[in-house]
Write a protein that holds these residues in place. Structure first.
Motif, short mmCIF file in Angstrom:
data_model
loop_
_atom_site.label_atom_id
_atom_site.label_comp_id
_atom_site.label_asym_id
_atom_site.label_seq_id
_atom_site.Cartn_x
_atom_site.Cartn_y
_atom_site.Cartn_z
N THR A 86 6.74 9.01 6.34
CA THR A 86 6.06 10.21 6.81
C THR A 86 4.91 9.83 7.73
O THR A 86 4.11 8.96 7.39
CB THR A 86 5.48 11.02 5.62
OG1 THR A 86 6.55 11.39 4.73
CG2 THR A 86 4.78 12.29 6.12
N VAL A 87 4.86 10.48 8.88
CA VAL A 87 3.73 10.31 9.79
C VAL A 87 3.09 11.67 10.03
O VAL A 87 3.76 12.61 10.47
CB VAL A 87 4.16 9.70 11.15
CG1 VAL A 87 2.98 9.66 12.12
CG2 VAL A 87 4.74 8.31 10.95
N ARG A 88 1.82 11.76 9.71
CA ARG A 88 1.08 13.00 9.99
C ARG A 88 0.00 12.70 11.02
O ARG A 88 -0.72 11.71 10.90
CB ARG A 88 0.42 13.56 8.73
CG ARG A 88 1.38 13.90 7.61
CD ARG A 88 0.66 14.64 6.48
NE ARG A 88 1.47 14.61 5.27
CZ ARG A 88 1.31 13.74 4.28
NH1 ARG A 88 0.32 12.85 4.36
NH2 ARG A 88 2.09 13.76 3.23
N PHE A 111 1.77 7.40 6.94
CA PHE A 111 0.74 7.02 7.89
C PHE A 111 0.08 8.29 8.40
O PHE A 111 0.73 9.17 8.96
CB PHE A 111 1.34 6.25 9.07
CG PHE A 111 0.32 5.64 10.00
CD1 PHE A 111 -0.15 4.36 9.81
CD2 PHE A 111 -0.18 6.36 11.08
CE1 PHE A 111 -1.09 3.79 10.66
CE2 PHE A 111 -1.11 5.82 11.94
CZ PHE A 111 -1.58 4.52 11.73
N ASP A 112 -1.24 8.41 8.19
CA ASP A 112 -2.00 9.56 8.65
C ASP A 112 -2.94 9.11 9.77
O ASP A 112 -3.85 8.31 9.52
CB ASP A 112 -2.84 10.16 7.52
CG ASP A 112 -1.98 10.69 6.38
OD1 ASP A 112 -1.39 11.75 6.53
OD2 ASP A 112 -1.93 10.01 5.33
N PRO A 130 5.13 17.60 4.87
CA PRO A 130 6.02 16.85 5.77
C PRO A 130 5.27 16.28 6.96
O PRO A 130 4.14 16.69 7.27
CB PRO A 130 7.05 17.90 6.21
CG PRO A 130 6.37 19.21 6.01
CD PRO A 130 5.47 19.03 4.82
N GLY A 131 5.90 15.35 7.63
CA GLY A 131 5.29 14.77 8.81
C GLY A 131 5.14 15.78 9.92
O GLY A 131 5.74 16.86 9.92
N VAL A 175 0.86 -1.19 0.00
CA VAL A 175 0.00 0.00 0.00
C VAL A 175 0.90 1.24 0.00
O VAL A 175 2.09 1.15 0.31
CB VAL A 175 -0.95 0.04 1.22
CG1 VAL A 175 -1.91 -1.13 1.21
CG2 VAL A 175 -0.17 0.11 2.53
N GLY A 176 0.31 2.36 -0.37
CA GLY A 176 1.07 3.61 -0.37
C GLY A 176 0.85 4.40 0.91
O GLY A 176 1.66 4.42 1.82
N GLU A 177 -0.33 5.04 1.00
CA GLU A 177 -0.65 5.87 2.16
C GLU A 177 -1.75 5.21 2.97
O GLU A 177 -2.70 4.67 2.41
CB GLU A 177 -1.09 7.26 1.71
CG GLU A 177 -1.20 8.28 2.83
CD GLU A 177 -1.11 9.72 2.33
OE1 GLU A 177 -1.19 10.64 3.17
OE2 GLU A 177 -0.95 9.93 1.10
#
Length: 382
Positions: free
Chosen positions: A189-191, A140-141, A271-272, A97-99
């Motif tokens: 990236t983690v948001r 990961f959001d 950005p994260g 998976v991507g996001e």
């Protein structure tokens, strides 16, 4: 749009208010396949329930342009975020998976439900994070809440919650823990996305939820039904006293604006870090409650600062709204500078007394229509 051939996005909480709106926005703004993680219900498997609910949500939001995409680009993954591996059968796992958009959560808040809340919001976040790493996700959001800041007041920055912050309830505590866990996920990236109090669609006003602002509707109607046998239509004629300051600000933000901002952050490669997906024009809670009670035909509350000013009916009323009580006393303003760099046009939504009343009226009318449909179905089964 993202180019075709992009890895699929994975979304949890797809039958909920924010998760469902994120799915629809991804279908509108990208060409990617969207994997929808959802539990089977007792009456209906997820593979049937999810497309049905998404189609209804799209219709309620006036998003006819995504109807075909729901059928062709949504793939349901039956599972459960509270289970190891999210309970997805091995043969159904995608190769990558991507996001990942983690929006699934328990919105319960009482201390007696803490174990269940933590299972969904903390253990669930851990399980989804582990799945994201296993499937090679690059982003990961986590959908959290701006109110994960507990009892802090004043201007609140887009930054981690201090260790000494005291949560108002078990829900806030679980979100604080989930944020801390998410910050350490080993992906690119983690948001952490912190919406305000999410309300219905900014144009159609539809709101497929019973939580947030709309929980007042259920609580007030239940309270009215409780006292009517003894006091008749008391609430229609006499203002009940509420503990709090009517000037306290609350942050109401339409669900489509939250979803659009969340997806845009992904599309621009923000950005994260932490992002407040909050309205730049907060609402005075006294005004919001006046609009709400007016839409229900109830006298607007009388605001007091001392519990000694409450009579027995007032006490019962305030106890009924105990979850919301803390927010009536904690003035919070959310600095959304980082989010506004990318989403300023999405996060400015004026919401005056009249407009809030329209949201509540739409919600009440939709509830009445749904109840009528349920009665007709019940009659047909007899």
């Amino acid at each position: 749009m993202t180019p075709s051939g992009a890895p699929p996005a994975l979304v949890t909480g797809v039958t909920g208010l924010v998760g469902g709106a994120i799915v629809l926005e991804l279908l509108r703004r990208t060409d990617a396949e969207v994997l929808c993680l959802a539990r089977d219900s007792r009456r209906e498997p997820a593979v049937r329930r999810v497309p049905r609910l998404l189609a209804r949500m799209a219709a309620d939001y006036g998003m006819d342009d995504v109807a075909d995409a729901i059928a062709t680009r949504c793939r349901v993954l039956p599972g459960d975020v509270t289970a190891p591996g999210c309970g997805i059968p091995e043969g159904l796992l995608p190769p990558a998976v991507g996001e990942v958009w983690h929006a699934a959560a328990s919105l319960k808040f009482r201390a007696r439900d803490r174990a269940e809340i933590d299972l969904h919001n903390v253990t669930g976040t851990r399980n989804v994070a582990e799945l994201a790493v296993r499937l090679g996700a690059h982003t990961f959001d986590l959908v959290s809440t701006a109110y994960a800041v507990g009892d802090r007041t004043g201007l609140l920055a887009e930054e981690p919650v201090p260790a000494d912050c005291r949560p108002n309830n078990a829900y806030e505590s679980s979100k604080m823990a989930a944020e801390a866990l998410a910050a350490g996920i080993p992906v690119g990236t983690v948001r952490i996305l912190r919406p305000g109090i999410v309300i219905g669609h900014s144009e159609t006003l539809a709101a497929p939820t019973t939580f947030g602002l709309y929980s007042y509707v259920g609580e007030l109607n239940a309270f009215r039904a409780r006292i009517e046998p003894r006091l008749g239509n008391y609430l229609d004629h006499y203002p009940v006293a509420m503990l709090g300051d009517p000037a306290t600000r609350g942050n109401l933000v339409p669900v489509d604006r939250v979803a659009a901002a969340a997806v845009r952050l992904g599309l621009v490669g923000a950005p994260g870090g932490i992002y407040h997906l909050t309205n730049t024009e907060p609402t005075c809670l006294g005004e919001a409650l006046t609009a709400l009670t007016g839409a229900l035909g109830i006298r607007a509350p009388r605001w007091v600062s001392d519990r000694a000013e409450l009579n027995s009916i007032d006490e019962a009323f305030n106890k009924k709204l105990d979850f919301q009580g803390a927010y009536m006393l904690q003035d919070k303003v959310f600095d959304a500078s980082r989010a506004l760099r990318h989403c300023e046009d999405l996060l400015t939504v004026p919401l005056g007394l009249e407009r809030i009343g329209e949201y509540i009226t739409r919600y009440v009318e939709d509830g009445a229509a749904e109840a009528a449909r349920a009665r007709r179905k019940a009659a047909q089964r007899v």
